[in-house]
Write an enzyme that holds these catalytic residues in place. Structure first.
Site, PDB file in Angstrom:
ATOM      1  N   LYS A  23       0.832  -1.201   0.000  1.00  0.00           N
ATOM      2  CA  LYS A  23       0.000   0.000   0.000  1.00  0.00           C
ATOM      3  C   LYS A  23       0.865   1.248   0.000  1.00  0.00           C
ATOM      4  O   LYS A  23       0.650   2.188  -0.776  1.00  0.00           O
ATOM      5  CB  LYS A  23      -0.923  -0.031   1.223  1.00  0.00           C
ATOM      6  CG  LYS A  23      -1.755   1.237   1.436  1.00  0.00           C
ATOM      7  CD  LYS A  23      -1.196   2.099   2.535  1.00  0.00           C
ATOM      8  CE  LYS A  23      -2.121   3.261   2.875  1.00  0.00           C
ATOM      9  NZ  LYS A  23      -1.469   4.235   3.775  1.00  0.00           N
ATOM     10  N   ASN A  24       1.882   1.297   0.856  1.00  0.00           N
ATOM     11  CA  ASN A  24       2.694   2.503   0.985  1.00  0.00           C
ATOM     12  C   ASN A  24       3.506   2.798  -0.267  1.00  0.00           C
ATOM     13  O   ASN A  24       3.797   3.961  -0.558  1.00  0.00           O
ATOM     14  CB  ASN A  24       3.620   2.383   2.203  1.00  0.00           C
ATOM     15  CG  ASN A  24       2.873   2.502   3.515  1.00  0.00           C
ATOM     16  OD1 ASN A  24       1.816   3.128   3.589  1.00  0.00           O
ATOM     17  ND2 ASN A  24       3.397   1.886   4.565  1.00  0.00           N
ATOM     18  N   CYS A 118      -5.482   9.027   8.020  1.00  0.00           N
ATOM     19  CA  CYS A 118      -5.698   8.703   9.429  1.00  0.00           C
ATOM     20  C   CYS A 118      -5.137   9.800  10.324  1.00  0.00           C
ATOM     21  O   CYS A 118      -4.068  10.357  10.049  1.00  0.00           O
ATOM     22  CB  CYS A 118      -5.026   7.381   9.782  1.00  0.00           C
ATOM     23  SG  CYS A 118      -5.649   5.961   8.869  1.00  0.00           S
ATOM     24  N   ARG A 123       0.667  16.127  11.769  1.00  0.00           N
ATOM     25  CA  ARG A 123       1.478  15.556  10.684  1.00  0.00           C
ATOM     26  C   ARG A 123       1.850  16.682   9.724  1.00  0.00           C
ATOM     27  O   ARG A 123       1.330  16.779   8.613  1.00  0.00           O
ATOM     28  CB  ARG A 123       0.707  14.446   9.967  1.00  0.00           C
ATOM     29  CG  ARG A 123       0.246  13.345  10.901  1.00  0.00           C
ATOM     30  CD  ARG A 123      -0.647  12.327  10.215  1.00  0.00           C
ATOM     31  NE  ARG A 123       0.105  11.398   9.397  1.00  0.00           N
ATOM     32  CZ  ARG A 123      -0.456  10.389   8.719  1.00  0.00           C
ATOM     33  NH1 ARG A 123      -1.762  10.199   8.775  1.00  0.00           N
ATOM     34  NH2 ARG A 123       0.289   9.577   7.999  1.00  0.00           N
ATOM     35  N   ASP A 307       3.845   1.356  12.024  1.00  0.00           N
ATOM     36  CA  ASP A 307       2.624   0.783  11.460  1.00  0.00           C
ATOM     37  C   ASP A 307       2.324  -0.622  11.983  1.00  0.00           C
ATOM     38  O   ASP A 307       1.279  -1.193  11.662  1.00  0.00           O
ATOM     39  CB  ASP A 307       2.717   0.738   9.930  1.00  0.00           C
ATOM     40  CG  ASP A 307       2.379   2.070   9.292  1.00  0.00           C
ATOM     41  OD1 ASP A 307       2.017   3.006  10.017  1.00  0.00           O
ATOM     42  OD2 ASP A 307       2.477   2.172   8.047  1.00  0.00           O
ATOM     43  N   ARG A 399      -8.834   1.290   3.594  1.00  0.00           N
ATOM     44  CA  ARG A 399      -7.815   2.152   2.989  1.00  0.00           C
ATOM     45  C   ARG A 399      -6.536   1.389   2.677  1.00  0.00           C
ATOM     46  O   ARG A 399      -5.781   1.786   1.787  1.00  0.00           O
ATOM     47  CB  ARG A 399      -7.463   3.323   3.925  1.00  0.00           C
ATOM     48  CG  ARG A 399      -8.536   4.407   4.023  1.00  0.00           C
ATOM     49  CD  ARG A 399      -8.003   5.634   4.740  1.00  0.00           C
ATOM     50  NE  ARG A 399      -6.745   6.034   4.153  1.00  0.00           N
ATOM     51  CZ  ARG A 399      -5.623   6.245   4.833  1.00  0.00           C
ATOM     52  NH1 ARG A 399      -5.604   6.103   6.136  1.00  0.00           N
ATOM     53  NH2 ARG A 399      -4.519   6.597   4.214  1.00  0.00           N
TER      54      ARG A 399
END
Length: 421
Positions: A23-24, A118, A123, A307, A399
C-alpha cells in the site's frame, strides 16, 4: 445502513496466505506516473480505497486509467492537463500530497487541497515545503490548499531535519526533472522509498542511493514511461498476518514477501515466543503457547515500524507479564488501546508510552477502528477473543488491506462483513 465486521473468536489460524502489493509503495507510484510522457503498466496493485481515490485524481488531470486484470493498472498520461486537484478525493488520504512533487517537477506548478488520511497526531508537511523551496519553488498554504510554483527547479543539497518517508519521496518526485543534481541527506530508508526510486529509474530517472541515508538524484530532461513495473510486497500486511499467527496460536505460511524487509518484526515475533521459518520469498510463523512479554520501541526503518505497533499490542495484551511499547514516530497512535480495554485488556497509555499488563484472554465487544492499523489490530483481537466482536469504522481498514476478510476466512477465521442499522 452501516457495514460492520463480525468475528466469532477462538479459532486458531492455519494455512497459506498471499501478501498483496505494498500500500505505501503503490500510493506513491501512482502519482509518480504523471511524470512520464508515455503509458505505464503497474502490476500487483492492491484493491484498496486509497488506490481508488488516487485513480479519481488521475482522471481529474485527464490521465487515461484502465484497470486491466485484477491488480493491474494501465496509466496513460500523454493527454493530461495540469489542473488544480480540489475534489474531495484529495482529502481522503495522506498520499495525495505526492501529486505536489510530481506536478511541480513536470510543470513547475502544483495546486492541491490539503491531504487527509488517518489522524495520528500533528502531521506537518514542513519538510516537504523545505525541500520544494530548496529546489527553487515558492509554496503558499491557505484556504485549505497548497500551491507550489517555480520558473525552473534546480538541484540542491537538502538535509531532512527528521527522517520523513513522505518528504523523501516528494523531493525525489520534484527533482528527477530538475536541472543539476539533488542530494537528500538523512533520507528515509523504507522499502517503499527504494521501490519508488526503482520505478522512476525504470522510466529513465537517474537516482542512486535509495535505501541509504543519502540519495543522489541527477536531473534528466524527460521520463519516457513506456514501462512495466511490479509493486513490492506489503511489509505491513505481512507483519499483520505474522502477528495473527502468534496471537491465535496458529501456523501460517505467508507467500510473496521479502523476508529481509521483515527482520525487525521477525525479531519481536521470536522474542514473544513465536517460531519463524524463513524461505526468502515466503515465511512461516507459528506459536503453540501464551506469548512472552516484550519491550518495543518504534523507529524508522530498519527499526520496528510504527505501522506494526498496534498489531503487536494485541499480542502484548495477552502476554505473560507486563510489556511496554514506546512510540517515537506519532503522537496519537495509542487510541486503539481504549478499544482493547473494552475487550478485557489492561493497558495504560501515557503520552508516547503504553503499558500492557497481560491478561489470559480477551472477550468479544463492539469496538471502533480509529485508524488503518488500529483497525487491523482489532481484527486480530476479535479472532483471538472469546465470543463475538463487532468492528465499526471499516473505512479505515479498507484504505490499506485488500480482501482482508476473505484472507482471514481462508485461514479458518469466522469473520464476515454485514450491514447493520
Amino acid at each position: 445502513m452501516e457495514k460492520v465486521i463480525k468475528i466469532e473468536g477462538g479459532h486458531p489460524l492455519h494455512g497459506t496466505v498471499t501478501i498483496s502489493g505494498s500500500k505505501n509503495a503503490t500510493v506513491a507510484l501512482i502519482p509518480a506516473c504523471v511524470l512520464a510522457n508515455e503509458p505505464i503498466t503497474i502490476y500487483g496493485v492492491p484493491n484498496i480505497s486509497d488506490v481508488r481515490s488516487l485513480i479519481v485524481l488521475l482522471r481529474e488531470l485527464g490521465v487515461n486509467v484502465e484497470e486491466k486484470e485484477e491488480g493491474t493498472l494501465y496509466i496513460d498520461p500523454t493527454n493530461m492537463k495540469n489542473t488544480p486537484l480540489i475534489s474531495d478525493a484529495a482529502t481522503k488520504l495522506r498520499a495525495s500530497y505526492y501529486f505536489m512533487g510530481a506536478l511541480l517537477g513536470k510543470y513547475g506548478h502544483a495546486e492541491i487541497r490539503m491531504p487527509g488520511g488517518c489522524y495520528l497526531g500533528p502531521r506537518p508537511i514542513n519538510l516537504h515545503i523545505k525541500g520544494f523551496e530548496a529546489l527553487g519553488a515558492n509554496v503558499d498554504i491557505g484556504q485549505g490548499k497548497i500551491i507550489a510554483k517555480a520558473k525552473k527547479l534546480k538541484g540542491a543539497s537538502i538535509y531532512m531535519d527528521i527522517t520523513s518517508v513522505g518528504a523523501t519521496i516528494n523531493v525525489m518526485l520534484a527533482s528527477v526533472l530538475a536541472e543539476g543534481t539533488t542530494i537528500i541527506d538523512n533520507a528515509a530508508k523504507e522499502p517503499h522509498i527504494v521501490d519508488v526510486a526503482n520505478f522512476l529509474n525504470t522510466m529513465g530517472a537517474n537516482i542512486k542511493g535509495a535505501g541509504t541515508d543519502t540519495i543522489k538524484i541527477t536531473g534528466v530532461k524527460e521520463l519516457t514511461g513506456n514501462a512495466t513495473y511490479s509493486v513490492v510486497p506489503d511489509q505491513i500486511e505481512a507483519g499483520t498476518f505474522m502477528v495473527a499467527a502468534v496471537a491465535s496460536k496458529g501456523n501460517i505460511l505467508l507467500k510473496n514477501c521479502i523476508t529481509k524487509h521483515l527482520e525487525a518484526i521477525t525479531a519481536k515475533i521470536c522474542e514473544v515466543g513465536g517460531s519463524v521459518e524463513d524461505y526468502g520469498d515466503a515465511i512461516r510463523v507459528s506459536c503453540n503457547k501464551r506469548p512472552n512479554k516484550a519491550i518495543i520501541k518504534t523507529l524508522p526503518y530498519p527499526g520496528f515500524p510504527t505501522d506494526m505497533q498496534s498489531q503487536m499490542g494485541v499480542i502484548l495484551s495477552i502476554a505473560d507479564g507486563t510489556s511496554v511499547i514506546n512510540e517515537s514516530i506519532w503522537d496519537s497512535r495509542f487510541q486503539y488501546t481504549e478499544e482493547l480495554n473494552k475487550m478485557g485488556a489492561k493497558i495504560t497509555a501515557q503520552g508516547k508510552s503504553a503499558f500492557f499488563e497481560g491478561v489470559k484472554e480477551l472477550k468479544g465487544a463492539p469496538v471502533y477502528a480509529s485508524d488503518l492499523r488500529a483497525g487491523a489490530a482489532l481484527i486480530v483481537a476479535g479472532i483471538v477473543a472469546k465470543g463475538t466482536t463487532d468492528i465499526y469504522n471499516l473505512e479505515y481498514i479498507d484504505r490499506g488491506y485488500e480482501n482482508i476478510e476473505e484472507k482471514f476466512r481462508s485461514l479458518g477465521a469466522k469473520i464476515e462483513r454485514v450491514e447493520e442499522n
